[in-house]
Scaffold this active site. Sequence first.
Site, PDB file in Angstrom:
ATOM      1  N   ASP A 169      48.852  34.786 -52.246  1.00 11.94           N
ATOM      2  CA  ASP A 169      50.019  34.853 -53.129  1.00 11.94           C
ATOM      3  C   ASP A 169      50.154  33.524 -53.892  1.00 11.94           C
ATOM      4  OD1 ASP A 169      52.361  35.467 -54.401  1.00 11.94           O
ATOM      5  OD2 ASP A 169      53.630  35.137 -52.638  1.00 11.94           O
ATOM      6  N   HIS A 329      23.364  13.151 -25.612  1.00 12.20           N
ATOM      7  CA  HIS A 329      22.291  12.203 -25.909  1.00 12.20           C
ATOM      8  C   HIS A 329      22.700  11.354 -27.103  1.00 12.20           C
ATOM      9  CE1 HIS A 329      18.424  11.346 -28.196  1.00 12.20           C
ATOM     10  NE2 HIS A 329      18.218  10.742 -27.048  1.00 12.20           N
ATOM     11  N   ASN A 330      22.510  10.038 -26.992  1.00  9.14           N
ATOM     12  CA  ASN A 330      22.904   9.130 -28.080  1.00  9.14           C
ATOM     13  C   ASN A 330      24.292   9.501 -28.603  1.00  9.14           C
ATOM     14  OD1 ASN A 330      20.476   7.852 -27.783  1.00  9.14           O
ATOM     15  ND2 ASN A 330      19.540   8.678 -29.631  1.00  9.14           N
ATOM     16  N   ASP A 361      23.526   2.917 -25.839  1.00  5.89           N
ATOM     17  CA  ASP A 361      22.345   2.097 -26.109  1.00  5.89           C
ATOM     18  C   ASP A 361      22.818   0.692 -26.458  1.00  5.89           C
ATOM     19  OD1 ASP A 361      20.879   4.315 -25.700  1.00  5.89           O
ATOM     20  OD2 ASP A 361      20.058   4.487 -27.722  1.00  5.89           O
ATOM     21  N   HIS A 374      21.397   2.754 -32.411  1.00  7.43           N
ATOM     22  CA  HIS A 374      20.042   3.235 -32.140  1.00  7.43           C
ATOM     23  C   HIS A 374      19.069   2.175 -32.649  1.00  7.43           C
ATOM     24  CE1 HIS A 374      17.336   7.046 -31.921  1.00  7.43           C
ATOM     25  NE2 HIS A 374      17.251   6.274 -30.869  1.00  7.43           N
ATOM     26  N   LYS A 457      25.123   4.523 -14.657  1.00  8.33           N
ATOM     27  CA  LYS A 457      23.730   4.935 -14.475  1.00  8.33           C
ATOM     28  C   LYS A 457      22.839   3.970 -15.248  1.00  8.33           C
ATOM     29  CE  LYS A 457      20.483   8.328 -16.200  1.00  8.33           C
ATOM     30  NZ  LYS A 457      19.936   7.357 -17.154  1.00  8.33           N
ATOM     31  N   SER A 605      14.765  10.082 -15.515  1.00  9.92           N
ATOM     32  CA  SER A 605      14.983  10.668 -16.841  1.00  9.92           C
ATOM     33  C   SER A 605      13.646  11.088 -17.411  1.00  9.92           C
ATOM     34  CB  SER A 605      15.661   9.669 -17.776  1.00  9.92           C
ATOM     35  OG  SER A 605      16.998   9.465 -17.406  1.00  9.92           O
ATOM     36  N   ASP A 785      19.516  37.869 -44.201  1.00  7.05           N
ATOM     37  CA  ASP A 785      19.345  37.344 -45.551  1.00  7.05           C
ATOM     38  C   ASP A 785      17.883  37.478 -45.927  1.00  7.05           C
ATOM     39  OD1 ASP A 785      19.168  35.806 -47.905  1.00  7.05           O
ATOM     40  OD2 ASP A 785      20.884  34.590 -47.284  1.00  7.05           O
TER      41      ASP A 785
END
Length: 839
Positions: A169, A329-330, A361, A374, A457, A605, A785
């Site tokens: 509207d 992560h990061n 980091d 980073h 850690k 890790s 698509d």
Amino acid sequence: MEVQQIIDASDLVKGVQGRCTFMESDIATLAMGCQFWKVRSDRGWYLRRFWLDIEHLCLRYVPSQKPFWNTSPTHVDLTGITEMRRWKSGFYQQIEKRGHSRRRLDSALTNELCFTIVFGQHEYNLIALDEATAEFWLTNLKKLVCIVRAVQHENQYWMWLTLQFRKADKDKIGALSFVQVQDLLERMNVKLSRKYAKELFNDANVNKNKQNGKQVLDCREFVQFFRVLTKRNELDEIFEKYAKTDSAAMTAEELRIFLSQEQFITVDAEQANALISKHEVSTAKEERLLTIAGFTSLMKSFGIAVEEHNTLFQDMNQPLTSYYIASSHNTYLKGNQLTSKSSVQAYIRALEQGCRCVELDLWDGPAGDPIIYHGCTLTSELRLTDVLNEAVKPYAFKASPYPLILSLECHLSNKQTKRLAFLLKDILGDMLYTTPVGDSMEMLPSPEALKNKIIIKAKKPYVTNDSELEENYSSDDDDGRNSSDNDNSDESPFQKKTPNNTVSVTMSGSDLVQEHKAEQSHLSNAVHNSGDIPVIAGTKEIQMPSQIMEQDLSNTKKGSHQDLVETMDLEDISCLSDLINICEGKKFSGFHQNLTTSRCYHISSLSEKKAKKLIRGERSAFIQHTNNQLVRIYPKGSRTDSSNYDPAQFWSSGCQIVALNYQTGGLYKAINNAFFQFNGNCGYVLKPAILRNPEIVETSGKDEMRGNRIVRVQIIAGQNLPKTEKNVIDPYVTIQIVGHPADQYKFKTKHVENNGFNPCWKETAEFRLTVPELDILVIAVMDKDTMTENDLVGVRVFPVKSLKSGYGHICLMCPAEGNLIPCATLFVHVSIHEETPVK
């Protein structure tokens, strides 16, 4: 009249205004408006007048008068505001770097004057002209936003529809013409033939109102038009099957029979009547009858997962190794791994989503305090103090009371390592978990025992028996630099930095600190006689040019053990070492080696590449390993675009900390978001018993003595599917089973052309699962698509063990944001049957 009552009761503006009577004078003041400095970090300061438009639930401001900016937004919807807060220090620093800000309004850069309005991925950073104004606007806008959210929650569907009407509207006359209705339907992803739409329009226009000679629908009429349009044939069929006494209504007894036969829910007559009273909107509830409108409301309340699984229902007293832990992560990055900005807000968003392991980091900062970014890339920097003060400390336990893990990847000199330890203790204080560990520890504490505690850690300093210093010179992204996939993650926090490069060297251990004074001379001599220390550049995804790398290495190798020890103070280093306890990072040396030397408080890790290789070759050993130790998985170094991998493949092998890039949307992030919605979105999900029993050696899943779970999912229809970049989508639905390798499954429906509003499929997928405890059902809506890649519209994830039989509506989640898409649902039917094996 019935529809009008529904709209009046759920109208967003009226609902908000009705709840704001206690702050009418404050709203009047906000409506009068006030001038603020609107600050852009890269362009400067702009004096703008802001005011509250309560009639349209938005905050407006006078835009720039420059022609280029005339098309820019001039308001912020209160419904879109996610947070009101004081400025973060990172933004202060950006402003202070610009010299002209000091000349103009340096004195205005105070915490008392500055606040931020966060909406979506954007924010307005404002500076008030005095403290009273700043406090008034911040406090009252917070209240108003909370009220808006509360009213939204009460009746989201009708508020959404009313808002669509108001937005359409544009002339603000309280009515829509046929052309405006057509445009609105297209924006709502509905495409009708003009003839059919005109017939419905004319039928709805009972008052025959006109504007400029054209018929128009007011809000009440539009809602009626919309209700006819949204008639659910698939629900009508079910309703008519059980409404036998009166085809227009269902009795309480008929409702009870329906619930028993179709939903496997047992209710008595009193409970059936209570459901009628709750869901029926007409006067039929006075006669204890349920009309199709009430039945539709009831059906929308049913899901396909056990309801209690959306709350905290699991045992939280098992060892930490027994849980999947939401991990990023990061965490500091807002975009890709190479050039994107770092942000305190990125930590806040991750923590607010329930993330329980965030990554820092750490590199030497120019002002003596560690910074986060980073390394060896063009990403921007954050101060550690800002992250700890403004994200970790206030938000650590806002979404969940269970332990938060700070995963440190350190590239720090001795001096700043000492500073790191001080800052952690000074800022986080009693929040830190500092209980020491020993070789006698057999299992980790439980999430319940670690409530409201922050766990550090990282790698500890380590000394070999002959007092030689052990090296650590690789980072969490080794496989991104070479093809060997040698993995030695969790950078040691005890590293020495050269002017041109960061060199990682592991120093001596804190366990010998008490003996240090007595043995210092002996240790120094031993180190002095050991020769040069080989080192390597501590790069991450981006390597430095080879000629610079070689020069740095040759310069660094000139240092000796003696040079290194002379710069180190073991008592200082122990300050940080003492904070590392139940998550002590260790290089993964193989399952065989770890059985003899590892402890339950060690954590390895692994890159996704290394982990995949281990799962393919040693799956059972991997599962046995995760019974006793935490394992963290992180993206391979080649994912410089911050893309994500499939986390389910690692969950099914027992990996607890599967780290994803939280800033990146898509299917895998959506799987992660939805998976951790279970158990109350507390960030911890208990692993299946098959992965927690150390006596179980998991097979391939083809054990003939195992029973099968046969799951049948019928995709019936969709409702209010969101648009993509196209005007109207061509939706289809995919079903996947991810988890155990033996149970992988994919299914796809046909696509429905030009209908995202109420597409109908009625297609069924059936699959047999041999290890359903490890399997996850992923249901996604895609837009077909033919020219480009198909778009992911919405997704929902369910652990198979949480599914229940019956009809249900699946609320879809946004792949990018991870939040529920308003009103977008799939109507499905689930049937689960346990097949007993023949002995």
